[in-house]
Scaffold this motif. Structure first.
Motif, short mmCIF file in Angstrom:
data_model
loop_
_atom_site.label_atom_id
_atom_site.label_comp_id
_atom_site.label_asym_id
_atom_site.label_seq_id
_atom_site.Cartn_x
_atom_site.Cartn_y
_atom_site.Cartn_z
N LEU A 262 0.83 -1.20 0.00
CA LEU A 262 0.00 0.00 0.00
C LEU A 262 0.86 1.25 0.00
O LEU A 262 1.87 1.32 0.71
N THR A 263 0.45 2.24 -0.79
CA THR A 263 1.09 3.54 -0.80
C THR A 263 0.00 4.60 -0.73
O THR A 263 -0.87 4.65 -1.60
N ALA A 264 0.01 5.40 0.33
CA ALA A 264 -1.03 6.42 0.51
C ALA A 264 -0.45 7.80 0.27
O ALA A 264 0.64 8.13 0.76
N PRO A 285 -14.49 -1.63 5.04
CA PRO A 285 -13.89 -2.43 6.12
C PRO A 285 -14.94 -3.33 6.77
O PRO A 285 -16.15 -3.04 6.73
N GLN A 286 -14.46 -4.39 7.39
CA GLN A 286 -15.36 -5.35 8.02
C GLN A 286 -16.21 -4.66 9.10
O GLN A 286 -15.70 -3.96 9.97
N GLY A 287 -17.53 -4.82 9.01
CA GLY A 287 -18.45 -4.26 9.98
C GLY A 287 -18.75 -2.79 9.82
O GLY A 287 -19.41 -2.19 10.67
N LYS A 289 -19.51 0.76 6.91
CA LYS A 289 -20.13 1.15 5.65
C LYS A 289 -19.06 1.41 4.60
O LYS A 289 -17.90 1.67 4.92
N PRO A 290 -19.44 1.37 3.30
CA PRO A 290 -18.49 1.71 2.24
C PRO A 290 -17.97 3.13 2.43
O PRO A 290 -18.68 4.02 2.89
N MET A 291 -16.70 3.33 2.06
CA MET A 291 -16.08 4.65 2.17
C MET A 291 -15.03 4.83 1.08
O MET A 291 -14.56 3.84 0.50
N ARG A 292 -14.69 6.08 0.82
CA ARG A 292 -13.61 6.34 -0.12
C ARG A 292 -12.31 5.78 0.44
O ARG A 292 -12.02 5.90 1.64
N ALA A 293 -11.53 5.18 -0.44
CA ALA A 293 -10.30 4.53 0.01
C ALA A 293 -9.33 5.52 0.67
O ALA A 293 -8.65 5.17 1.64
N ALA A 297 -7.74 5.09 4.31
CA ALA A 297 -6.29 5.08 4.53
C ALA A 297 -5.88 6.08 5.60
O ALA A 297 -4.99 5.80 6.43
N ARG A 298 -6.49 7.26 5.60
CA ARG A 298 -6.17 8.25 6.63
C ARG A 298 -6.57 7.75 8.01
O ARG A 298 -5.88 7.98 8.99
N GLY A 299 -7.71 7.05 8.06
CA GLY A 299 -8.19 6.57 9.35
C GLY A 299 -7.33 5.47 9.95
O GLY A 299 -7.11 5.44 11.17
N VAL A 300 -6.83 4.57 9.11
CA VAL A 300 -6.04 3.45 9.63
C VAL A 300 -4.55 3.77 9.74
O VAL A 300 -3.78 3.02 10.34
#
Length: 310
Positions: A262-264, A285-287, A289-293, A297-300
């Motif tokens: 991965l490269t963010a 992500p598991q559990g 809702k859909p989100m922009r990648a 990436a910023r969240g994780v």
């Protein structure tokens, strides 16, 4: 003709609507799969075809198995001339096939004999077909092997998901199915045997089949993601949990990442493949809702060299 329509999912509804609108034929009843659990509460819900038929005031038959004696007896009482079928979802026994005088006629979403089976549109996208279509054919005991009444063609667009393509084919195919009923009724249409060459199979694509192999070329990854959208959904693993990959875009100018790496950046996230990278656009992500990648990436907070996949 007096018709009994067989179908189950949303993709079959346009064909049912087209037959209901025809002034040459009568839809006397509908055959569909039994109510199934849906939603978080897992309550039983009627199929889209059943719901549409009930709105139209048409009798709905929901046999657990098409060989059930009560269902076969009721079908004989209705005495259909022909039974058009779109994505019914169950194998029809010989006892049922013999009831309508002019047989059961299936609308199949491929150019037969290509992609016989349950998932023709998904396999067309996965294989990178540039052209596909729909066929109407007389059902016999073999798998989608009966003689063909009519076909239509449809171009597969470079960004098509299976859902996009199937929606177009469902509406175009509805007209083909009505035209086939017209031709059978007035005797102007004869079924032609399928050629022995060019047969390919399209078995159901399961969740296990939808796991992304990041060592495959970017073109293959892109096709898998599009073929599995909206269902079953392509996926990978990130930090031990399943991550659904809903859409990607090939990024041929980025070829410096290892498969799965991965490269963010500030506004995008890329994943390496066996050739060049792909940009992740939407993930789930598991559990969650859909989100922009990029938001994911910023969240994780992806670490340098971190990867997705096994």
């Amino acid at each position: 003709m007096r018709l009994v329509f067989a179908g189950t999912p949303e993709v079959a509804v346009p064909a049912l609507d087209a037959l209901l609108a025809s002034d040459r034929h009568e839809v006397a009843a509908v055959v569909t799969r039994p109510d199934a659990p849906a939603g978080r509460g897992r309550r039983l819900v009627a199929s889209p075809v059943a719901q549409r038929a009930e709105e139209a005031g048409i009798e709905v038959l929901k046999p657990a198995r098409p060989r059930d004696p009560d269902f076969l007896a009721r079908l004989r009482e209705i005495a259909p001339d022909c039974c058009p079928v779109v994505a019914y979802g169950a194998l029809l026994p010989v006892a049922a096939l013999e009831i309508p005088a002019r047989g059961w006629v299936n609308l199949h979403f491929s150019l037969l004999p290509a992609w016989r089976g349950a998932a023709p549109v998904q396999h067309a996208v996965l294989a990178g077909d540039e052209m596909t279509g729909a066929s109407t054919f007389l059902i016999e005991e073999g798998l989608d092997s009966g003689p063909v009444y009519g076909v239509l063609t449809e171009r597969v667009r470079p960004t098509d998901t299976s859902g996009d393509l199937l929606t177009r084919l469902a509406f175009a195919g509805a007209g083909l199915l009505v035209a086939t009923m017209d031709g059978i009724e007035d005797g102007t249409l004869q079924a032609v045997p399928q050629p022995a060459e060019g047969v390919s199979l399209a078995p159901k694509i399961n969740v296990e089949d939808a796991e992304i192999d990041w060592a495959a070329p970017a073109l293959r990854v892109d096709r898998l993601v599009r073929a599995c959208a909206p269902a079953p959904g392509a996926w990978t693993v990130f930090r031990g949990e399943r991550l659904k990959v809903m859409s990607v875009v090939p990024a041929p100018d980025r070829a410096d990442s290892a498969p799965g790496e991965l490269t963010a950046t500030k506004n995008a996230v890329y994943t390496g493949t066996g050739s060049h990278a792909v940009e992740l656009q939407w993930v789930q992500p598991q559990g969650k809702k859909p989100m922009r990648a990029a938001d994911w990436a910023r969240g994780v907070r992806i670490a340098a060299g971190e990867r997705v996949g096994a």
